[in-house]
Design a protein around this motif. Structure first.
Motif, PDB file in Angstrom:
ATOM      1  N   ILE A  35       0.810  -1.388   0.029  1.00 22.54           N
ATOM      2  CA  ILE A  35      -0.089  -0.099  -0.034  1.00 22.54           C
ATOM      3  C   ILE A  35       0.777   1.254   0.074  1.00 22.54           C
ATOM      4  O   ILE A  35       0.631   2.209  -1.024  1.00 22.54           O
ATOM      5  N   ALA A  36       2.086   1.329   0.952  1.00 20.07           N
ATOM      6  CA  ALA A  36       3.110   2.293   1.128  1.00 20.07           C
ATOM      7  C   ALA A  36       3.327   2.587  -0.182  1.00 20.07           C
ATOM      8  O   ALA A  36       4.029   3.713  -0.643  1.00 20.07           O
ATOM      9  N   ALA A  37       3.800   1.517  -0.913  1.00 12.72           N
ATOM     10  CA  ALA A  37       4.531   1.720  -2.244  1.00 12.72           C
ATOM     11  C   ALA A  37       3.827   2.120  -3.379  1.00 12.72           C
ATOM     12  O   ALA A  37       4.210   2.260  -4.757  1.00 12.72           O
ATOM     13  N   GLY A  38       2.340   1.933  -3.366  1.00 12.81           N
ATOM     14  CA  GLY A  38       1.447   2.404  -4.323  1.00 12.81           C
ATOM     15  C   GLY A  38       1.076   0.972  -5.157  1.00 12.81           C
ATOM     16  O   GLY A  38       0.463   1.148  -6.358  1.00 12.81           O
ATOM     17  N   GLU A  39       1.715   0.067  -4.748  1.00 11.55           N
ATOM     18  CA  GLU A  39       1.288  -1.090  -5.460  1.00 11.55           C
ATOM     19  C   GLU A  39      -0.004  -1.642  -5.203  1.00 11.55           C
ATOM     20  O   GLU A  39      -0.658  -2.336  -6.171  1.00 11.55           O
ATOM     21  N   LEU A  40      -0.722  -1.288  -4.315  1.00 14.46           N
ATOM     22  CA  LEU A  40      -2.166  -1.573  -4.011  1.00 14.46           C
ATOM     23  C   LEU A  40      -2.829  -0.447  -3.270  1.00 14.46           C
ATOM     24  O   LEU A  40      -2.267   0.279  -2.888  1.00 14.46           O
ATOM     25  N   THR A  41      -4.143  -0.199  -3.644  1.00 14.43           N
ATOM     26  CA  THR A  41      -4.834   0.989  -3.127  1.00 14.43           C
ATOM     27  C   THR A  41      -5.729   0.618  -2.202  1.00 14.43           C
ATOM     28  O   THR A  41      -6.527  -0.247  -2.219  1.00 14.43           O
ATOM     29  N   ALA A  42      -5.655   1.337  -1.038  1.00  9.66           N
ATOM     30  CA  ALA A  42      -6.541   1.229   0.232  1.00  9.66           C
ATOM     31  C   ALA A  42      -7.564   2.277   0.127  1.00  9.66           C
ATOM     32  O   ALA A  42      -7.110   3.002  -0.241  1.00  9.66           O
ATOM     33  N   ILE A  43      -8.597   1.788   0.763  1.00  8.23           N
ATOM     34  CA  ILE A  43      -9.805   2.691   1.036  1.00  8.23           C
ATOM     35  C   ILE A  43     -10.130   2.584   2.500  1.00  8.23           C
ATOM     36  O   ILE A  43      -9.971   1.603   2.941  1.00  8.23           O
ATOM     37  N   ARG A  44     -10.932   3.559   2.784  1.00 15.70           N
ATOM     38  CA  ARG A  44     -11.399   3.670   4.222  1.00 15.70           C
ATOM     39  C   ARG A  44     -12.819   3.590   4.294  1.00 15.70           C
ATOM     40  O   ARG A  44     -13.640   4.321   3.581  1.00 15.70           O
ATOM     41  N   ILE A  45     -13.338   2.326   4.942  1.00 18.74           N
ATOM     42  CA  ILE A  45     -14.867   2.321   4.944  1.00 18.74           C
ATOM     43  C   ILE A  45     -15.175   2.380   6.645  1.00 18.74           C
ATOM     44  O   ILE A  45     -14.731   1.331   7.254  1.00 18.74           O
ATOM     45  N   ARG A  46     -15.797   3.433   6.780  1.00 15.64           N
ATOM     46  CA  ARG A  46     -16.188   3.439   8.415  1.00 15.64           C
ATOM     47  C   ARG A  46     -14.956   3.291   9.236  1.00 15.64           C
ATOM     48  O   ARG A  46     -15.151   2.479  10.421  1.00 15.64           O
ATOM     49  N   GLY A  47     -13.810   3.648   8.905  1.00 18.65           N
ATOM     50  CA  GLY A  47     -12.604   3.799   9.876  1.00 18.65           C
ATOM     51  C   GLY A  47     -11.942   2.407   9.648  1.00 18.65           C
ATOM     52  O   GLY A  47     -10.689   2.360  10.424  1.00 18.65           O
ATOM     53  N   CYS A  48     -12.165   1.457   8.723  1.00 23.47           N
ATOM     54  CA  CYS A  48     -11.543   0.339   8.728  1.00 23.47           C
ATOM     55  C   CYS A  48     -10.735   0.354   7.178  1.00 23.47           C
ATOM     56  O   CYS A  48     -11.398   0.810   6.285  1.00 23.47           O
ATOM     57  N   THR A  49      -9.465  -0.256   7.116  1.00 26.14           N
ATOM     58  CA  THR A  49      -8.812  -0.112   5.827  1.00 26.14           C
ATOM     59  C   THR A  49      -9.444  -1.083   4.915  1.00 26.14           C
ATOM     60  O   THR A  49      -9.410  -2.433   5.541  1.00 26.14           O
ATOM     61  N   ARG A  50      -9.644  -0.988   3.729  1.00 28.08           N
ATOM     62  CA  ARG A  50     -10.164  -2.402   2.932  1.00 28.08           C
ATOM     63  C   ARG A  50      -9.260  -2.078   1.594  1.00 28.08           C
ATOM     64  O   ARG A  50      -8.719  -0.774   1.188  1.00 28.08           O
ATOM     65  N   LEU A  51      -9.313  -3.071   1.015  1.00 25.27           N
ATOM     66  CA  LEU A  51      -8.577  -3.030  -0.594  1.00 25.27           C
ATOM     67  C   LEU A  51      -9.674  -3.963  -1.310  1.00 25.27           C
ATOM     68  O   LEU A  51     -10.476  -4.609  -1.047  1.00 25.27           O
ATOM     69  N   LEU A  52      -9.738  -3.278  -2.694  1.00 28.38           N
ATOM     70  CA  LEU A  52     -10.551  -3.575  -3.557  1.00 28.38           C
ATOM     71  C   LEU A  52     -10.277  -5.215  -4.195  1.00 28.38           C
ATOM     72  O   LEU A  52      -9.070  -5.285  -4.446  1.00 28.38           O
TER      73      LEU A  52
END
Length: 68
Positions: A35-52
């Motif tokens: 995620i930090a390297a930009g290889e995966l995109t994280a999203i926040r849903i109700r305060g929780c980190t999720r990935l598609l």
């Protein structure tokens, strides 16, 4: 609903960091690095980190931003 799997009409299925790590066969720390390297995109849903889920599976199949 299972806390490790959520679906949003606009985004598709989203998985938590732990589930993404399980899918890719890596540690959760590696997922955070990706995620930090930009290889995966994280999203926040109700305060929780999720990935598609589609992006995680695409990465697994070699369609990600970097190959494994």
């Amino acid at each position: 609903m299972d806390t490790m799997y959520q679906e949003n009409e606009n985004l598709g299925a989203a998985v938590c960091v732990k589930r993404a790590a399980s899918i890719l066969g890596v540690s959760t720390r590696t997922i955070w690095r990706m995620i930090a390297a930009g290889e995966l995109t994280a999203i926040r849903i109700r305060g929780c980190t999720r990935l598609l889920q589609a992006q995680v599976l695409g990465y697994l199949n070699g369609n990600g931003k970097a190959s494994l």
